[in-house]
Design a protein around this motif. Sequence first.
Motif, PDB file in Angstrom:
ATOM      1  N   ALA A  63      49.120  35.030  28.094  1.00  0.00           N
ATOM      2  CA  ALA A  63      48.106  34.785  27.057  1.00  0.00           C
ATOM      3  C   ALA A  63      46.789  34.345  27.688  1.00  0.00           C
ATOM      4  CB  ALA A  63      48.618  33.726  26.085  1.00  0.00           C
ATOM      5  N   GLU A  64      46.872  33.489  28.691  1.00  0.00           N
ATOM      6  CA  GLU A  64      45.675  32.991  29.370  1.00  0.00           C
ATOM      7  C   GLU A  64      44.942  34.116  30.095  1.00  0.00           C
ATOM      8  OE1 GLU A  64      43.034  29.914  30.098  1.00  0.00           O
ATOM      9  OE2 GLU A  64      44.859  29.878  28.867  1.00  0.00           O
ATOM     10  N   SER A  65      45.726  35.009  30.731  1.00  0.00           N
ATOM     11  CA  SER A  65      45.107  36.109  31.478  1.00  0.00           C
ATOM     12  C   SER A  65      44.399  37.088  30.542  1.00  0.00           C
ATOM     13  CB  SER A  65      46.158  36.850  32.309  1.00  0.00           C
ATOM     14  OG  SER A  65      47.045  37.578  31.488  1.00  0.00           O
ATOM     15  N   LEU A  66      44.956  37.318  29.353  1.00  0.00           N
ATOM     16  CA  LEU A  66      44.313  38.206  28.379  1.00  0.00           C
ATOM     17  C   LEU A  66      42.993  37.613  27.892  1.00  0.00           C
ATOM     18  CD1 LEU A  66      47.397  39.338  26.225  1.00  0.00           C
ATOM     19  CD2 LEU A  66      46.210  40.669  27.965  1.00  0.00           C
TER      20      LEU A  66
ATOM     21  N   GLU B 247      47.336  47.752  33.713  1.00  0.00           N
ATOM     22  CA  GLU B 247      48.323  46.766  34.169  1.00  0.00           C
ATOM     23  C   GLU B 247      48.588  45.716  33.093  1.00  0.00           C
ATOM     24  OE1 GLU B 247      47.315  47.122  38.961  1.00  0.00           O
ATOM     25  OE2 GLU B 247      46.195  45.742  37.681  1.00  0.00           O
ATOM     26  N   LEU B 248      47.535  45.348  32.355  1.00  0.00           N
ATOM     27  CA  LEU B 248      47.722  44.408  31.239  1.00  0.00           C
ATOM     28  C   LEU B 248      48.583  45.035  30.147  1.00  0.00           C
ATOM     29  CD1 LEU B 248      44.125  42.887  30.902  1.00  0.00           C
ATOM     30  CD2 LEU B 248      46.157  41.753  31.798  1.00  0.00           C
TER      31      LEU B 248
ATOM     32  N   LEU C 132      46.588  37.293  38.214  1.00  0.00           N
ATOM     33  CA  LEU C 132      46.423  37.872  36.880  1.00  0.00           C
ATOM     34  C   LEU C 132      44.963  38.148  36.516  1.00  0.00           C
ATOM     35  CD1 LEU C 132      48.987  35.670  34.930  1.00  0.00           C
ATOM     36  CD2 LEU C 132      49.063  38.159  35.059  1.00  0.00           C
ATOM     37  N   GLN C 133      44.045  37.436  37.149  1.00  0.00           N
ATOM     38  CA  GLN C 133      42.659  37.456  36.682  1.00  0.00           C
ATOM     39  C   GLN C 133      41.957  38.799  36.838  1.00  0.00           C
ATOM     40  OE1 GLN C 133      40.544  34.152  38.358  1.00  0.00           O
ATOM     41  NE2 GLN C 133      41.562  32.647  37.056  1.00  0.00           N
TER      42      GLN C 133
ATOM     43  N   LEU D 152      41.077  35.479  29.610  1.00  0.00           N
ATOM     44  CA  LEU D 152      40.111  35.417  30.712  1.00  0.00           C
ATOM     45  C   LEU D 152      39.561  36.784  31.099  1.00  0.00           C
ATOM     46  CD1 LEU D 152      41.874  32.807  33.036  1.00  0.00           C
ATOM     47  CD2 LEU D 152      39.851  32.444  31.627  1.00  0.00           C
ATOM     48  N   ASN D 153      40.317  37.843  30.803  1.00  0.00           N
ATOM     49  CA  ASN D 153      39.896  39.192  31.183  1.00  0.00           C
ATOM     50  C   ASN D 153      38.889  39.717  30.148  1.00  0.00           C
ATOM     51  OD1 ASN D 153      39.808  42.080  31.687  1.00  0.00           O
ATOM     52  ND2 ASN D 153      41.631  41.773  32.951  1.00  0.00           N
ATOM     53  N   THR D 154      37.649  39.846  30.565  1.00  0.00           N
ATOM     54  CA  THR D 154      36.571  40.241  29.639  1.00  0.00           C
ATOM     55  C   THR D 154      36.686  41.691  29.176  1.00  0.00           C
ATOM     56  OG1 THR D 154      35.182  40.745  31.556  1.00  0.00           O
ATOM     57  CG2 THR D 154      34.944  38.559  30.562  1.00  0.00           C
ATOM     58  N   THR D 155      37.435  42.517  29.930  1.00  0.00           N
ATOM     59  CA  THR D 155      37.570  43.936  29.555  1.00  0.00           C
ATOM     60  C   THR D 155      38.830  44.206  28.735  1.00  0.00           C
ATOM     61  OG1 THR D 155      38.731  44.425  31.641  1.00  0.00           O
ATOM     62  CG2 THR D 155      36.328  44.662  31.638  1.00  0.00           C
TER      63      THR D 155
END
Length: 330
Positions: free
Chosen positions: A307-310, A222-223, A215-216, A312-315
């Motif tokens: 939720a965690e992946s959103l 894709e998100l 996910l990272q 962690l994703n800085t963009t």
Amino acid sequence: MLHNDDNCAMKEIARQLCLEHQLSFSKMASSDDNTEFMIDMLRECGLAHKTILFILEEFDLFAQGKQRLLYSLLDAMQSLTSQAVVIGVSCRLDADQLLEKRVRSRFSHRKLLFISPSLDDIQRLVEHLLILAKDSGLPSKYIADYNSRLTSIFSDKKFKGCLNSLMDADATTSNIQRFLFRAVSYMDMESGFLSVESFLKALSSMQRQPKMDSLQDLSILELYILVCMHRLESKEQTSYNFTSIMKEYRSIQDAYKTSDKYASTVCFRAFEHLSDRELISFGDNRWRNQALEYRPVKLLISSRELAESLKLNTTCPAVLQKLFDRERYM
């Protein structure tokens, strides 16, 4: 769990017996051949006054179907020459009630119940393993400071929460020891003391997150697709496909006028990439002859993981996080 098929389990028993007694093992032997070999080995070991111990993990899984393995094992116990013990390990209290009549009649009905340790029991074990003895050979001032800091950590709410999380997953002594070994490996080497952070890092390293790596490094598109799928499931739409996801995606674009607008062909490639990463999967095989756009699909990640992946994703666009949070707490 690996050998709950009777034939597979009997084959594994034969393999281990061959390995233990330095005999050649035949992969081509039938289940009947392996059963006969096991009975012969029990007879020979009995005459040589050697005991064979059979340990069946997840015993209740062997109590399904025709129970041929259990019958063969317990029936072999009835021989006067055999010296063997069968130990079944299960988390089900009614595991013995699953046995067929012919198997139950050969069962000794001896049961040992092990109660899960309480939080206080686990904390006492942790203290026993970590507290330094006065005669440990280390400087007395260091021992006093080290034990004093540990005592302070043991009363910390974060530490107690850490232990609770560990117990929810696995409260066995071996798992506690693995946890403490990791905590010590995170010790501050300059000060030589443990901290609450040491235990939190140890817990984090032990909690399996199989999907988080995938996910990272997802793209924004894709998100979007994952959030759209989550929104559809939040609306209790049990069956949806790529076309449904695109309708949801277009409605977001129209409502928020974002610049993250992509062509359907680009979206479909992102959709396929998510499938390749096993973050989503297609439904049952009844629809396998249909084009991928129309096949039912479902999410393979939890709401928490998404939720965690959103985060962690800085963009990740702010509007996407907002949309997800709105659906999550509605």
